[in-house]
Design a protein around this motif. Sequence first.
Motif, PDB file in Angstrom:
ATOM      1  N   ILE A   5       0.840  -1.190   0.000  1.00  0.00           N
ATOM      2  CA  ILE A   5       0.000   0.000   0.000  1.00  0.00           C
ATOM      3  C   ILE A   5       0.880   1.247   0.000  1.00  0.00           C
ATOM      4  N   PHE A   6       0.504   2.193  -0.862  1.00  0.00           N
ATOM      5  CA  PHE A   6       1.206   3.461  -1.012  1.00  0.00           C
ATOM      6  C   PHE A   6       0.214   4.569  -0.672  1.00  0.00           C
ATOM      7  N   ILE A   7       0.611   5.481   0.189  1.00  0.00           N
ATOM      8  CA  ILE A   7      -0.269   6.564   0.611  1.00  0.00           C
ATOM      9  C   ILE A   7       0.317   7.884   0.133  1.00  0.00           C
ATOM     10  N   ALA A   8      -0.541   8.730  -0.463  1.00  0.00           N
ATOM     11  CA  ALA A   8      -0.078  10.003  -1.008  1.00  0.00           C
ATOM     12  C   ALA A   8      -1.110  11.085  -0.714  1.00  0.00           C
ATOM     13  N   PHE A   9      -0.786  11.949   0.265  1.00  0.00           N
ATOM     14  CA  PHE A   9      -1.664  13.060   0.640  1.00  0.00           C
ATOM     15  C   PHE A   9      -0.846  14.303   0.897  1.00  0.00           C
ATOM     16  N   LYS A  34       5.339  12.333  -0.055  1.00  0.00           N
ATOM     17  CA  LYS A  34       5.121  13.750   0.216  1.00  0.00           C
ATOM     18  C   LYS A  34       5.053  14.561  -1.075  1.00  0.00           C
ATOM     19  N   SER A  35       5.357  13.913  -2.205  1.00  0.00           N
ATOM     20  CA  SER A  35       5.291  14.595  -3.498  1.00  0.00           C
ATOM     21  C   SER A  35       4.962  13.573  -4.583  1.00  0.00           C
ATOM     22  N   THR A  36       4.532  14.079  -5.719  1.00  0.00           N
ATOM     23  CA  THR A  36       4.203  13.204  -6.839  1.00  0.00           C
ATOM     24  C   THR A  36       5.430  12.428  -7.305  1.00  0.00           C
ATOM     25  N   SER A  37       6.560  13.103  -7.392  1.00  0.00           N
ATOM     26  CA  SER A  37       7.779  12.419  -7.849  1.00  0.00           C
ATOM     27  C   SER A  37       8.195  11.328  -6.859  1.00  0.00           C
ATOM     28  N   GLU A  38       8.015  11.579  -5.569  1.00  0.00           N
ATOM     29  CA  GLU A  38       8.335  10.568  -4.562  1.00  0.00           C
ATOM     30  C   GLU A  38       7.411   9.352  -4.702  1.00  0.00           C
ATOM     31  N   LEU A  39       6.129   9.606  -4.979  1.00  0.00           N
ATOM     32  CA  LEU A  39       5.188   8.500  -5.181  1.00  0.00           C
ATOM     33  C   LEU A  39       5.590   7.667  -6.397  1.00  0.00           C
ATOM     34  N   ILE A  40       5.811   8.316  -7.519  1.00  0.00           N
ATOM     35  CA  ILE A  40       6.182   7.608  -8.755  1.00  0.00           C
ATOM     36  C   ILE A  40       7.469   6.824  -8.550  1.00  0.00           C
ATOM     37  N   HIS A  41       8.446   7.425  -7.878  1.00  0.00           N
ATOM     38  CA  HIS A  41       9.724   6.758  -7.618  1.00  0.00           C
ATOM     39  C   HIS A  41       9.526   5.508  -6.751  1.00  0.00           C
ATOM     40  N   SER A  42       8.691   5.598  -5.708  1.00  0.00           N
ATOM     41  CA  SER A  42       8.494   4.438  -4.830  1.00  0.00           C
ATOM     42  C   SER A  42       7.758   3.305  -5.549  1.00  0.00           C
ATOM     43  N   LEU A  43       6.924   3.638  -6.525  1.00  0.00           N
ATOM     44  CA  LEU A  43       6.205   2.601  -7.283  1.00  0.00           C
ATOM     45  C   LEU A  43       7.145   1.793  -8.167  1.00  0.00           C
ATOM     46  N   ILE A  51      -2.737   2.270  -4.249  1.00  0.00           N
ATOM     47  CA  ILE A  51      -2.379   3.656  -3.943  1.00  0.00           C
ATOM     48  C   ILE A  51      -3.615   4.311  -3.337  1.00  0.00           C
ATOM     49  N   ILE A  52      -3.436   4.946  -2.186  1.00  0.00           N
ATOM     50  CA  ILE A  52      -4.535   5.674  -1.545  1.00  0.00           C
ATOM     51  C   ILE A  52      -4.148   7.141  -1.544  1.00  0.00           C
ATOM     52  N   THR A  53      -5.009   7.964  -2.137  1.00  0.00           N
ATOM     53  CA  THR A  53      -4.692   9.377  -2.315  1.00  0.00           C
ATOM     54  C   THR A  53      -5.953  10.221  -2.313  1.00  0.00           C
ATOM     55  N   GLY A  54      -5.777  11.529  -2.417  1.00  0.00           N
ATOM     56  CA  GLY A  54      -6.895  12.449  -2.543  1.00  0.00           C
ATOM     57  C   GLY A  54      -7.098  12.801  -4.004  1.00  0.00           C
ATOM     58  N   CYS A  55      -8.119  13.601  -4.286  1.00  0.00           N
ATOM     59  CA  CYS A  55      -8.394  14.010  -5.670  1.00  0.00           C
ATOM     60  C   CYS A  55      -7.266  14.840  -6.252  1.00  0.00           C
ATOM     61  N   THR A  56      -6.599  15.589  -5.378  1.00  0.00           N
ATOM     62  CA  THR A  56      -5.413  16.325  -5.796  1.00  0.00           C
ATOM     63  C   THR A  56      -4.279  15.959  -4.848  1.00  0.00           C
ATOM     64  N   PHE A  57      -3.073  15.998  -5.374  1.00  0.00           N
ATOM     65  CA  PHE A  57      -1.901  15.698  -4.574  1.00  0.00           C
ATOM     66  C   PHE A  57      -0.732  16.483  -5.128  1.00  0.00           C
ATOM     67  N   ASP A  58      -0.033  17.159  -4.254  1.00  0.00           N
ATOM     68  CA  ASP A  58       1.145  17.937  -4.655  1.00  0.00           C
ATOM     69  C   ASP A  58       0.757  19.007  -5.682  1.00  0.00           C
ATOM     70  N   GLY A  59      -0.468  19.546  -5.527  1.00  0.00           N
ATOM     71  CA  GLY A  59      -0.951  20.592  -6.419  1.00  0.00           C
ATOM     72  C   GLY A  59      -1.376  20.121  -7.797  1.00  0.00           C
ATOM     73  N   ILE A  60      -1.458  18.822  -8.011  1.00  0.00           N
ATOM     74  CA  ILE A  60      -1.802  18.268  -9.324  1.00  0.00           C
ATOM     75  C   ILE A  60      -3.045  17.396  -9.165  1.00  0.00           C
ATOM     76  N   ARG A  61      -3.977  17.468 -10.143  1.00  0.00           N
ATOM     77  CA  ARG A  61      -5.136  16.566 -10.117  1.00  0.00           C
ATOM     78  C   ARG A  61      -4.627  15.149 -10.357  1.00  0.00           C
ATOM     79  N   MET A  62      -5.089  14.228  -9.536  1.00  0.00           N
ATOM     80  CA  MET A  62      -4.583  12.856  -9.610  1.00  0.00           C
ATOM     81  C   MET A  62      -4.895  12.173 -10.937  1.00  0.00           C
ATOM     82  N   GLU A  63      -5.904  12.628 -11.660  1.00  0.00           N
ATOM     83  CA  GLU A  63      -6.188  12.042 -12.971  1.00  0.00           C
ATOM     84  C   GLU A  63      -4.968  12.139 -13.884  1.00  0.00           C
ATOM     85  N   GLU A  64      -4.222  13.235 -13.774  1.00  0.00           N
ATOM     86  CA  GLU A  64      -3.027  13.419 -14.586  1.00  0.00           C
ATOM     87  C   GLU A  64      -1.919  12.459 -14.163  1.00  0.00           C
TER      88      GLU A  64
END
Length: 175
Positions: A5-9, A34-43, A51-64
């Motif tokens: 499990i990966f958490i990103a908020f 703590k950031s989008t790049s950190e999430l992508i790197h850990s994956l 992955i558990i996250t909010g609709c936006t993370f690190d100022g970016i919409r998660m859809e992107e």
Amino acid sequence: MNNNIFIAFDNPKTAVSIARILISNGNNVVSIAKSTSELIHSLDYYPSGIIITGCTFDGIRMEEVIRDISEDFNIIVLGKRVQLDSFNDERAFKLSLPLQKNDLICSVEMLMTMDTPYKPAVHKNQNNERTILRAKHLLIDMYSMSEEQAHRYMQKKSMDTGRKLIDIAKIILEV
């Protein structure tokens, strides 16, 4: 499906609270990003997971962000109902806030037991609803029924024959 499990908020308190809930239930939280790049790197170090996250993370919409994530990962998106209604990525499993602890645990467990990544079955239900609505309108036009009367008629036929409402609607449209 892998149980990592990966958490990103954006809010660290939210991330830690979710991690605590999951860890206390025996789940394997491998990363709190703590950031989008950190999430992508850990994956990159894991073949699959949740992955558990909010609709936006690190100022970016998660859809992107989701577009760049392997399809082997399931994604749970938490947000207010208004946010989730405008969240259009079909890979995401959506949970509304305020969140109940049990809803989170059950959702994670469900995704872990699936053999393939989550994909909602929306199209079939929408087509069925359209077919039922068309059948109702046909009854309204042909027999001057109200919408409620047409619906009751179809429900009664469904119960009397032991068939699904969609089957009754298709029969009405064929006649």
